[in-house]
Design a protein around this motif. Structure first.
Motif, mmCIF file in Angstrom:
data_model
loop_
_atom_site.group_PDB
_atom_site.id
_atom_site.type_symbol
_atom_site.label_atom_id
_atom_site.label_comp_id
_atom_site.label_asym_id
_atom_site.label_seq_id
_atom_site.Cartn_x
_atom_site.Cartn_y
_atom_site.Cartn_z
ATOM 1 N N SER A 7 0.829 -1.205 0.000
ATOM 2 C CA SER A 7 0.000 0.000 0.000
ATOM 3 C C SER A 7 0.867 1.260 0.000
ATOM 4 N N MET A 8 0.303 2.351 -0.500
ATOM 5 C CA MET A 8 1.018 3.624 -0.506
ATOM 6 C C MET A 8 1.311 4.091 0.919
ATOM 7 N N LYS A 9 0.396 3.828 1.840
ATOM 8 C CA LYS A 9 0.603 4.256 3.228
ATOM 9 C C LYS A 9 1.821 3.575 3.835
ATOM 10 N N SER A 10 2.016 2.294 3.520
ATOM 11 C CA SER A 10 3.165 1.588 4.088
ATOM 12 C C SER A 10 4.471 2.102 3.477
ATOM 13 N N LEU A 11 4.448 2.436 2.187
ATOM 14 C CA LEU A 11 5.643 2.990 1.548
ATOM 15 C C LEU A 11 5.993 4.355 2.136
ATOM 16 N N ILE A 12 4.971 5.186 2.376
ATOM 17 C CA ILE A 12 5.202 6.512 2.946
ATOM 18 C C ILE A 12 5.754 6.394 4.363
ATOM 19 N N ALA A 13 5.201 5.455 5.138
ATOM 20 C CA ALA A 13 5.682 5.253 6.517
ATOM 21 C C ALA A 13 7.147 4.807 6.515
ATOM 22 N N PHE A 14 7.503 3.907 5.611
ATOM 23 C CA PHE A 14 8.888 3.444 5.519
ATOM 24 C C PHE A 14 9.821 4.575 5.108
ATOM 25 N N GLU A 15 9.446 5.342 4.062
ATOM 26 C CA GLU A 15 10.329 6.408 3.573
ATOM 27 C C GLU A 15 10.544 7.468 4.637
ATOM 28 N N ALA A 25 9.277 10.310 14.890
ATOM 29 C CA ALA A 25 9.378 11.502 14.039
ATOM 30 C C ALA A 25 8.542 11.326 12.775
ATOM 31 N N ALA A 26 8.548 10.093 12.241
ATOM 32 C CA ALA A 26 7.731 9.832 11.056
ATOM 33 C C ALA A 26 6.250 9.993 11.375
ATOM 34 N N ALA A 27 5.838 9.557 12.561
ATOM 35 C CA ALA A 27 4.433 9.690 12.960
ATOM 36 C C ALA A 27 4.047 11.155 13.086
ATOM 37 N N ASP A 28 4.936 11.960 13.659
ATOM 38 C CA ASP A 28 4.654 13.390 13.778
ATOM 39 C C ASP A 28 4.497 14.027 12.390
ATOM 40 N N GLU A 29 5.374 13.685 11.450
ATOM 41 C CA GLU A 29 5.310 14.273 10.114
ATOM 42 C C GLU A 29 4.031 13.859 9.383
ATOM 43 N N GLU A 30 3.644 12.602 9.559
ATOM 44 C CA GLU A 30 2.468 12.097 8.857
ATOM 45 C C GLU A 30 1.176 12.289 9.654
ATOM 46 N N ARG A 31 1.289 12.989 10.803
ATOM 47 C CA ARG A 31 0.121 13.233 11.660
ATOM 48 C C ARG A 31 -0.567 11.909 12.011
ATOM 49 N N SER A 32 0.249 10.955 12.428
ATOM 50 C CA SER A 32 -0.242 9.635 12.801
ATOM 51 C C SER A 32 0.321 9.273 14.175
ATOM 52 N N THR A 33 0.370 7.995 14.498
ATOM 53 C CA THR A 33 0.924 7.546 15.782
ATOM 54 C C THR A 33 2.063 6.573 15.519
ATOM 55 N N GLN A 34 2.948 6.445 16.536
ATOM 56 C CA GLN A 34 4.099 5.553 16.387
ATOM 57 C C GLN A 34 3.653 4.099 16.171
#
Length: 299
Positions: A7-15, A25-34
Motif C-alpha cells: 500500500s502507498m501508506k506503508s511505503l510513505i511510513a517506511f520512507e 518523528a515519522a508519525a509526527d510528520e504524517e500526523r499519525s501515531t508511532q
C-alpha cells in the motif's frame, strides 16, 4: 501467482522513518501515531518478504536491502508528493481574470451570447465584460481587450473584427402591416416609424446621416422618441414598433432566426468597423482569446 504491491501508506511510513531515523518523528510528520507507523512498516516487510530495519540493540537501522529500497523508492514518493502539492496550490489560486470592454450594443448583442462558448474554450480563465460607449473612457483603455467602433486609427494598432455595414431592419409583422418592400425609397420614410437612438457621438450613423450616405432625402419628423441605448432600440423593432438601423454584426442572429428582416439600401463607410486592441501585446494568455473572438465573428 500474481504479486500484490504494498500500500502507498506503508511505503510513505517506511520512507519517512528511513529519512528521519525514527518512527516517532515519522508519525509526527504524517500526523499519525508511532504504533500505526510501526504496523505499516511490518506490513511492508511482510509484503516484501524481508526485513528493512535492524531492530536489535534498541536502535533502528536500515538493513542493506532497506538502504537500497529507500534509495529506489524515495525519489518517486518525493515526485508524487510535490505533484500533489502543486495541484492543490494551483486549485486554491483564483482563476486569472480577463477584462473585455466594448460598446454596450456589441457587449449585449454579440459578446454576451458568445460568453458560454468563450468559457468552454478557455476554462482556466474568468471573463469580465464591460459595456463602455465612450471611446475616450479610461476603463476602455485599461481593459485587457478593448473592442471599439469607429474609423481605423493607425496608432492604436487595432485588428479588424468586423467591417461596418448598416441597413434598415424591422419585424416581418411590421413590414407586412405597413407594406414595406425590401428596398426603401424616400417616399417610404415619412409613413414609417423610424426608431432613433439618443446618442451624441459622430462615430455612429443616425437616420439623417444614413439617408445622406444612401442617397435618400429625409424630412425631419416632429414626433420622435429616442432610445437610450441600442439594445432597447432593437427590442422596439422586435416588438413591431418601427424600423431601426441595423449594424450587421449586431443583428445577424435576429436575421437568421427570422425575427427581423433586412431592408436596403446597405451603407458602408471605408475604414469604419469594430477594432480590437490589447493592453499587453504578445501575451500568451490574451493573444489566443483575440484570435478566438475574431474567428467567432468570421464564422
Amino acid at each position: 501467482m500474481s504479486y500484490t504491491p504494498p500500500s502507498m501508506k506503508s511505503l510513505i511510513a517506511f520512507e519517512a522513518t528511513a529519512r528521519l531515523g525514527s518512527m516517532t518523528a515519522a508519525a509526527d510528520e504524517e500526523r499519525s501515531t508511532q504504533p500505526t507507523i510501526s504496523q505499516r512498516i511490518r506490513s511492508l516487510e511482510e509484503n516484501l518478504g524481508l526485513p528493512l530495519f535492524d531492530r536489535q540493540g534498541g536502535r533502528l537501522v536500515l538493513t542493506v536491502q532497506g538502504e537500497r529500497f529507500h534509495r529506489e523508492v524515495a525519489p518517486s514518493l518525493k515526485t508524487i508528493r510535490e505533484a500533489c502539492e502543486r495541484l492543490v496550490h494551483h486549485g486554491k489560486r483564483p482563476s486569472p481574470s480577463v477584462v473585455i470592454a466594448a460598446g454596450s450594443g456589441f457587449t449585449h448583442l454579440w459578446l454576451l451570447p458568445q460568453l458560454p462558448a468563450l468559457k468552454r474554450a478557455f476554462p482556466e480563465l474568468t471573463f469580465k465584460l464591460m459595456p463602455i460607449d465612450r471611446a475616450d473612457d479610461p476603463e476602455l483603455q485599461a481593459a485587457d481587450i478593448a473592442i471599439r467602433f469607429g474609423p481605423y486609427v493607425p496608432k492604436e494598432e487595432g485588428r479588424l473584427v468586423a467591417s461596418e455595414a448598416v441597413f434598415p431592419v424591422c419585424s416581418p409583422d411590421y413590414a407586412h402591416e405597413h407594406g414595406v418592400k425590401e428596398a426603401l425609397t424616400a417616399s417610404d420614410l415619412p409613413r414609417l416609424a423610424l426608431l432613433h437612438q439618443d446618442i451624441k457621438d459622430p462615430r455612429w450613423l443616425d437616420w439623417a446621416q444614413w439617408c445622406q450616405h444612401a442617397g435618400l432625402s429625409l424630412t425631419p419628423g416632429e414626433d420622435v422618441f429616442a432610445y437610450q441605448n441600442y439594445a432597447l432600440l432593437l427590442n422596439a423593432a422586435l416588438r413591431h414598433q418601427g424600423v431601426a438601423l441595423g449594424w450587421s454584426i449586431l443583428v445577424e442572429d435576429y436575421l437568421a432566426s427570422g425575427q427581423l428582416i433586412a431592408l436596403s439600401p446597405r451603407v458602408t463607410r471605408e475604414d469604419y468597423g469594430y477594432w480590437l486592441s490589447v493592453k499587453h501585446h504578445r501575451s500568451t494568455v490574451i493573444e489566443p482569446i483575440c484570435d478566438w473572438l475574431i474567428n467567432a465573428v468570421q464564422q
